[in-house]
Design a protein around this motif. Structure first.
Motif, PDB file in Angstrom:
ATOM      1  N   ALA A 260       0.843  -1.204   0.000  1.00 59.32           N
ATOM      2  CA  ALA A 260       0.000   0.000   0.000  1.00 59.32           C
ATOM      3  C   ALA A 260       0.872   1.246   0.000  1.00 59.32           C
ATOM      4  O   ALA A 260       1.939   1.270   0.630  1.00 59.32           O
ATOM      5  N   ARG A 261       0.411   2.280  -0.699  1.00 58.97           N
ATOM      6  CA  ARG A 261       1.100   3.565  -0.739  1.00 58.97           C
ATOM      7  C   ARG A 261       0.076   4.700  -0.806  1.00 58.97           C
ATOM      8  O   ARG A 261      -1.088   4.487  -1.173  1.00 58.97           O
ATOM      9  N   SER A 262       0.536   5.906  -0.471  1.00 58.20           N
ATOM     10  CA  SER A 262      -0.272   7.118  -0.597  1.00 58.20           C
ATOM     11  C   SER A 262       0.262   7.955  -1.749  1.00 58.20           C
ATOM     12  O   SER A 262       1.479   8.035  -1.963  1.00 58.20           O
ATOM     13  N   ILE A 263      -0.661   8.571  -2.470  1.00 56.26           N
ATOM     14  CA  ILE A 263      -0.325   9.323  -3.681  1.00 56.26           C
ATOM     15  C   ILE A 263      -1.049  10.660  -3.634  1.00 56.26           C
ATOM     16  O   ILE A 263      -2.195  10.741  -3.191  1.00 56.26           O
ATOM     17  N   LYS A 264      -0.381  11.724  -4.102  1.00 52.97           N
ATOM     18  CA  LYS A 264      -1.020  13.039  -4.163  1.00 52.97           C
ATOM     19  C   LYS A 264      -0.924  13.601  -5.567  1.00 52.97           C
ATOM     20  O   LYS A 264       0.159  13.675  -6.158  1.00 52.97           O
ATOM     21  N   LEU A 265      -2.088  13.962  -6.124  1.00 52.42           N
ATOM     22  CA  LEU A 265      -2.127  14.729  -7.361  1.00 52.42           C
ATOM     23  C   LEU A 265      -2.090  16.205  -6.988  1.00 52.42           C
ATOM     24  O   LEU A 265      -2.997  16.704  -6.311  1.00 52.42           O
ATOM     25  N   VAL A 371       9.012 -10.872   5.670  1.00 47.78           N
ATOM     26  CA  VAL A 371       9.301 -12.193   6.197  1.00 47.78           C
ATOM     27  C   VAL A 371      10.202 -12.023   7.411  1.00 47.78           C
ATOM     28  O   VAL A 371      11.140 -11.211   7.400  1.00 47.78           O
ATOM     29  N   VAL A 372       9.900 -12.741   8.472  1.00 50.88           N
ATOM     30  CA  VAL A 372      10.753 -12.737   9.651  1.00 50.88           C
ATOM     31  C   VAL A 372      12.012 -13.541   9.325  1.00 50.88           C
ATOM     32  O   VAL A 372      11.928 -14.668   8.823  1.00 50.88           O
ATOM     33  N   THR A 373      13.165 -12.949   9.581  1.00 53.72           N
ATOM     34  CA  THR A 373      14.441 -13.605   9.322  1.00 53.72           C
ATOM     35  C   THR A 373      15.091 -13.998  10.649  1.00 53.72           C
ATOM     36  O   THR A 373      14.520 -13.777  11.714  1.00 53.72           O
ATOM     37  N   LYS A 374      16.290 -14.545  10.580  1.00 50.88           N
ATOM     38  CA  LYS A 374      16.981 -14.974  11.803  1.00 50.88           C
ATOM     39  C   LYS A 374      17.319 -13.797  12.711  1.00 50.88           C
ATOM     40  O   LYS A 374      17.352 -13.941  13.940  1.00 50.88           O
ATOM     41  N   ASN A 375      17.563 -12.620  12.106  1.00 45.70           N
ATOM     42  CA  ASN A 375      18.012 -11.473  12.889  1.00 45.70           C
ATOM     43  C   ASN A 375      17.063 -10.281  12.859  1.00 45.70           C
ATOM     44  O   ASN A 375      17.331  -9.270  13.498  1.00 45.70           O
ATOM     45  N   GLY A 376      15.984 -10.381  12.119  1.00 45.01           N
ATOM     46  CA  GLY A 376      15.068  -9.251  12.011  1.00 45.01           C
ATOM     47  C   GLY A 376      13.964  -9.564  11.033  1.00 45.01           C
ATOM     48  O   GLY A 376      13.240 -10.538  11.186  1.00 45.01           O
ATOM     49  N   CYS A 377      13.833  -8.729   9.990  1.00 43.70           N
ATOM     50  CA  CYS A 377      12.842  -9.007   8.954  1.00 43.70           C
ATOM     51  C   CYS A 377      13.310  -8.420   7.640  1.00 43.70           C
ATOM     52  O   CYS A 377      14.198  -7.556   7.596  1.00 43.70           O
ATOM     53  N   GLU A 378      12.695  -8.872   6.563  1.00 42.17           N
ATOM     54  CA  GLU A 378      12.992  -8.395   5.220  1.00 42.17           C
ATOM     55  C   GLU A 378      11.693  -8.024   4.533  1.00 42.17           C
ATOM     56  O   GLU A 378      10.788  -8.856   4.424  1.00 42.17           O
ATOM     57  N   ALA A 379      11.590  -6.776   4.083  1.00 41.64           N
ATOM     58  CA  ALA A 379      10.441  -6.378   3.271  1.00 41.64           C
ATOM     59  C   ALA A 379      10.594  -7.007   1.896  1.00 41.64           C
ATOM     60  O   ALA A 379      11.665  -6.940   1.286  1.00 41.64           O
ATOM     61  N   LEU A 380       9.532  -7.622   1.400  1.00 40.16           N
ATOM     62  CA  LEU A 380       9.635  -8.360   0.143  1.00 40.16           C
ATOM     63  C   LEU A 380       9.628  -7.449  -1.077  1.00 40.16           C
ATOM     64  O   LEU A 380      10.234  -7.774  -2.099  1.00 40.16           O
ATOM     65  N   ALA A 381       8.939  -6.332  -0.994  1.00 39.08           N
ATOM     66  CA  ALA A 381       8.885  -5.402  -2.127  1.00 39.08           C
ATOM     67  C   ALA A 381       9.979  -4.350  -1.996  1.00 39.08           C
ATOM     68  O   ALA A 381      10.451  -4.047  -0.900  1.00 39.08           O
ATOM     69  N   ASN A 382      10.343  -3.784  -3.141  1.00 39.08           N
ATOM     70  CA  ASN A 382      11.317  -2.696  -3.191  1.00 39.08           C
ATOM     71  C   ASN A 382      10.658  -1.529  -3.910  1.00 39.08           C
ATOM     72  O   ASN A 382      10.775  -1.379  -5.127  1.00 39.08           O
ATOM     73  N   PHE A 383       9.934  -0.725  -3.147  1.00 41.08           N
ATOM     74  CA  PHE A 383       9.206   0.411  -3.706  1.00 41.08           C
ATOM     75  C   PHE A 383       9.265   1.536  -2.684  1.00 41.08           C
ATOM     76  O   PHE A 383       8.967   1.304  -1.504  1.00 41.08           O
ATOM     77  N   PRO A 384       9.668   2.750  -3.072  1.00 43.32           N
ATOM     78  CA  PRO A 384       9.829   3.845  -2.100  1.00 43.32           C
ATOM     79  C   PRO A 384       8.587   4.042  -1.244  1.00 43.32           C
ATOM     80  O   PRO A 384       7.462   3.959  -1.734  1.00 43.32           O
ATOM     81  N   ARG A 385       8.819   4.302   0.033  1.00 44.97           N
ATOM     82  CA  ARG A 385       7.692   4.479   0.955  1.00 44.97           C
ATOM     83  C   ARG A 385       7.219   5.924   1.054  1.00 44.97           C
ATOM     84  O   ARG A 385       6.165   6.197   1.632  1.00 44.97           O
ATOM     85  N   GLU A 386       7.992   6.857   0.543  1.00 44.01           N
ATOM     86  CA  GLU A 386       7.612   8.257   0.652  1.00 44.01           C
ATOM     87  C   GLU A 386       6.322   8.550  -0.113  1.00 44.01           C
ATOM     88  O   GLU A 386       5.978   7.838  -1.065  1.00 44.01           O
ATOM     89  N   LEU A 387       5.636   9.609   0.299  1.00 41.21           N
ATOM     90  CA  LEU A 387       4.445  10.061  -0.414  1.00 41.21           C
ATOM     91  C   LEU A 387       4.801  10.286  -1.881  1.00 41.21           C
ATOM     92  O   LEU A 387       5.777  10.974  -2.204  1.00 41.21           O
ATOM     93  N   ILE A 388       4.017   9.703  -2.766  1.00 41.43           N
ATOM     94  CA  ILE A 388       4.235   9.859  -4.212  1.00 41.43           C
ATOM     95  C   ILE A 388       3.473  11.095  -4.668  1.00 41.43           C
ATOM     96  O   ILE A 388       2.240  11.129  -4.596  1.00 41.43           O
ATOM     97  N   VAL A 389       4.200  12.120  -5.106  1.00 46.39           N
ATOM     98  CA  VAL A 389       3.592  13.384  -5.511  1.00 46.39           C
ATOM     99  C   VAL A 389       3.645  13.493  -7.031  1.00 46.39           C
ATOM    100  O   VAL A 389       4.719  13.387  -7.639  1.00 46.39           O
TER     101      VAL A 389
END
Length: 401
Positions: A260-265, A371-389
């Motif tokens: 999920a992401r937020s977008i601003k026009l 996914v929970v890993t041995k030492n923490g977690c890994e986000a599966l997607a690689n997409f910027p989390r910042e507000l998309i303007v």
């Protein structure tokens, strides 16, 4: 047809479920959740709108598939089950006043001498109706029925390496669908057109990875509708000044990776920016906290504490275990990331963490599947989390995941 997992993996799954049955004193199990049916047998068809299921007997090496006659060949094509263990009922049992498909299921229990024992059924899920249960009880009066709603789902929570690869592939498809949506959303375009573009991307898939239909529709919300997370799109045309939230999933081999992401026009307002920043920082802090041994409730507390710093309070569920699924829900309906949930995180568990703030007139959302890993977690997607303007005539959106 090529099976999606090795025979060895299917048998390991069945063994784990039988261990759970032994622990709960269950002699037989009737599995009607299509995700769990797929998990144990490989069965994959859009047939879950009619009664169907698997019967698991502790002493037997294979489950039994039971469903509509039309679907029996599909079971032969997609499962590892011997044809002798594939059973069906005829269409005259569908929606009939004087008989019911569960009568055929009950007859199978009788034939296998499991009509005077303890039988587990999935009482609290979408695919096992009150009529199903009542019919089984009437036909098997000497059976002690046991609520085994989450028995298979709890086994499903810890993913194999092959499952994780499917989920990582699904995450690539999620990136592709999200980028498609961002490109499609612009002034003068209707919401339903954007939704159509998203569906095309989800099913086509990206980077040569085949997609599939999602268990939940794309949740594309704009303006005041962002205050409610589960509304759907309409025919409204974007005017060029909307704040938008979008939640979707990439799918591969029925495995889901939501995003999920937020977008601003146009230019975001100060309040929109405050909402989005709080949601994003809450997500970041919660993900940084995740590690084996922590509980779902502890992860939720970190998120609650972070958004409170931004002036927001929320005690709703923040996420859930996720993976293999069919409509109407991509969650596994077991552990929840919420205050008080004592589920202990273990490596290879996968969750969708939804950092959403829904106020009276607006809302913001940012989520990751991890996914929970041995030492923490890994986000599966690689997409910027910042507000998309997205500003008119400016090419300032994210490109090239």
């Amino acid at each position: 047809m090529q099976k999606r997992f090795s025979l060895k993996e299917y048998k390991q799954r069945l063994k784990k479920v039988k261990t759970k049955m032994e622990d709960e004193g269950i002699d037989a199990l009737f599995v009607s959740n299509p995700s769990s049916m797929n998990y144990l047998s490989g069965y994959d068809a859009y047939s879950f709108y009619v009664p169907q299921g698997l019967i698991v007997i502790k002493e037997q090496n294979e489950p039994h598939w039971i469903g509509r006659k039309h679907d029996a060949n599909g079971a032969k094509l997609t499962t590892w089950i011997d044809n002798d263990n594939i059973h069906y009922y005829t269409d005259d049992y569908l929606h009939a006043r004087d008989k019911h498909p569960m009568e055929i299921v009950a007859n199978l229990f009788k034939k296998m001498n499991k009509h005077r024992c303890r039988v587990g059924v999935e009482m609290d899920q979408h695919y096992f109706s009150a009529k199903d249960y009542v019919t089984l009880k009437n036909e098997l009066p000497d059976v002690e029925f046991y609520d085994a709603t989450t028995m298979v789902s709890n086994v499903r929570m810890i993913k194999s390496n092959q499952e994780l690869q499917y989920m990582k592939n699904a995450a690539r498809n999620a990136e592709y669908a999200m980028q498609t949506a961002v490109n499609s959303i612009q002034k003068g375009v209707a919401e339903n057109q954007v939704a159509a573009d998203i569906y095309h991307a989800q099913i086509k898939g990206g980077e040569g990875i085949d997609g599939d239909y999602p268990a939940i529709v794309p949740l594309l919300l704009s303006g005041v509708k962002t205050s409610s997370p589960h509304l759907t799109w309409g025919g409204e045309v974007f005017q060029g000044n909307e704040f938008i939230t979008l939640e979707l999933a990439g799918v591969h081999k029925r495995y889901h990776s939501p995003l999920a992401r937020s977008i601003k026009l146009g230019q975001p307002t100060a309040e929109e920016q405050r909402l989005e920043t709080a949601a994003r920082e809450g997500l970041n802090q919660a993900l940084d906290f995740v590690q084996p041994g922590k509980t779902c409730g502890e992860v939720a507390q970190v998120w609650v504490d972070e958004v409170k710093k931004h002036g927001f309070e929320k005690d709703d569920r923040l996420g859930y275990s996720v993976g293999l699924s069919y409509p109407p829900n991509w969650g596994e309906e077991t552990a929840s990331i919420r205050l008080g949930d004592e589920t202990v995180l273990q490596p290879n568990m996968t969750f969708h963490l939804i950092s959403g703030l829904w106020e009276k007139n607006n809302g913001a959302e940012c989520s990751e599947t991890f996914v929970v890993t041995k030492n923490g977690c890994e986000a599966l997607a690689n997409f910027p989390r910042e507000l998309i303007v997205k500003q008119e005539n400016k090419n300032n959106i994210y490109h090239g995941y």
